[in-house]
Write a protein that holds these residues in place. Sequence first.
Motif, PDB file in Angstrom:
ATOM      1  N   UNK A  97       0.837  -1.203   0.000  1.00  0.00           N
ATOM      2  CA  UNK A  97       0.000   0.000   0.000  1.00  0.00           C
ATOM      3  C   UNK A  97       0.876   1.259   0.000  1.00  0.00           C
ATOM      4  N   UNK A  98       0.303   2.351  -0.505  1.00  0.00           N
ATOM      5  CA  UNK A  98       1.033   3.605  -0.528  1.00  0.00           C
ATOM      6  C   UNK A  98       0.989   4.273   0.845  1.00  0.00           C
ATOM      7  N   UNK A  99       1.472   5.498   0.912  1.00  0.00           N
ATOM      8  CA  UNK A  99       1.540   6.197   2.199  1.00  0.00           C
ATOM      9  C   UNK A  99       0.160   6.404   2.810  1.00  0.00           C
ATOM     10  N   UNK A 100      -0.869   6.469   1.967  1.00  0.00           N
ATOM     11  CA  UNK A 100      -2.229   6.623   2.450  1.00  0.00           C
ATOM     12  C   UNK A 100      -2.918   5.286   2.715  1.00  0.00           C
ATOM     13  N   UNK A 101      -2.161   4.203   2.559  1.00  0.00           N
ATOM     14  CA  UNK A 101      -2.732   2.881   2.806  1.00  0.00           C
ATOM     15  C   UNK A 101      -3.642   2.381   1.703  1.00  0.00           C
ATOM     16  N   UNK A 102      -3.384   2.843   0.450  1.00  0.00           N
ATOM     17  CA  UNK A 102      -4.247   2.474  -0.660  1.00  0.00           C
ATOM     18  C   UNK A 102      -3.444   1.790  -1.758  1.00  0.00           C
ATOM     19  N   UNK A 103      -4.124   0.962  -2.556  1.00  0.00           N
ATOM     20  CA  UNK A 103      -3.587   0.385  -3.777  1.00  0.00           C
ATOM     21  C   UNK A 103      -4.057   1.227  -4.962  1.00  0.00           C
ATOM     22  N   UNK A 148       4.361  -4.065  -7.335  1.00  0.00           N
ATOM     23  CA  UNK A 148       4.919  -5.368  -6.974  1.00  0.00           C
ATOM     24  C   UNK A 148       6.416  -5.239  -6.715  1.00  0.00           C
ATOM     25  N   UNK A 149       6.943  -6.111  -5.868  1.00  0.00           N
ATOM     26  CA  UNK A 149       8.349  -6.041  -5.517  1.00  0.00           C
ATOM     27  C   UNK A 149       9.213  -6.879  -6.441  1.00  0.00           C
ATOM     28  N   UNK A 150      10.340  -6.319  -6.887  1.00  0.00           N
ATOM     29  CA  UNK A 150      11.317  -7.060  -7.699  1.00  0.00           C
ATOM     30  C   UNK A 150      12.701  -6.520  -7.390  1.00  0.00           C
ATOM     31  N   UNK A 151      13.613  -7.426  -6.996  1.00  0.00           N
ATOM     32  CA  UNK A 151      14.959  -7.014  -6.630  1.00  0.00           C
ATOM     33  C   UNK A 151      15.949  -8.082  -7.054  1.00  0.00           C
ATOM     34  N   UNK A 152      17.039  -7.650  -7.703  1.00  0.00           N
ATOM     35  CA  UNK A 152      18.141  -8.533  -8.069  1.00  0.00           C
ATOM     36  C   UNK A 152      19.373  -8.107  -7.286  1.00  0.00           C
TER      37      UNK A 152
END
Length: 253
Positions: free
Chosen positions: A121-127, A222-226
């Motif tokens: 969620x963003x800083x306001x708790x929203x998607x 979505x999270x993506x990390x290499x």
Amino acid sequence: MQDPDASGSKRSPWRWGVPVVCAAAGLLLGVTHGVSGGDEIRRSDAPRLVDLVREAQQSVDRLATQRDILAGEAQNHHGGSPAAADALTAITRRADALAGPAGLVPLRGPGLVVTLNDAQRDAQGRFPRDASPDDLVVHQQDITAVINALWSAGAEGIQVQDQRIIATSAPRCVGNTLLLNGRTYSPPYVISAIGDATAMQDALAASKLVSLYKQYAARFGLGYLEEARDVELVGYTEPVRMQYAQPLGPMGY
């Protein structure tokens, strides 16, 4: 002259005590007969605890002897002859040689770690307003796409979370969790691989499904990390059972 009534009042108490004692003795004899079944209670052939223990020990000794005999027969059957011993040694040597490529032994070396995570969620708790629930979670195809890209780049071994990936491993998504070899995991999903980090990064960049995931990551969070670094992989320790596969022939076809 003595009064007859006076003599009767001084009769001995045994007049009533003797019949009571006799009746009690008869009752006791009857109970004893019922318990013993008509035999002697302390007859010489009655089983004793020490005899039961001795019989049990003899039975254990007999079974132990049978066990040793059978174990010896099994040992002689598998390795009693020089030919059988040579065959067993060859099989063991081949199994040890294949343990590494099969993923059964731990590995350590330079590699790449890829982390996938559900949208946050963003800083306001929203998607994002236009996002559907499926847009916000990591799917099975995303994990499989990363694993396939790493294999295609020549990865020596791959691990998802704390489990080594072998030929029979099949990651499955159940709701928003990952099912792998009977165990469930929640995101973030950490995929570790040992190999040429640059080659694996190039393979990930060239994968269409991984590129599609990256687009969703940029759009919906979505999270993506290499991360290229030294990696430690565990060995697969569960039994390796083939339920459906069958060898086709000496040459594999």
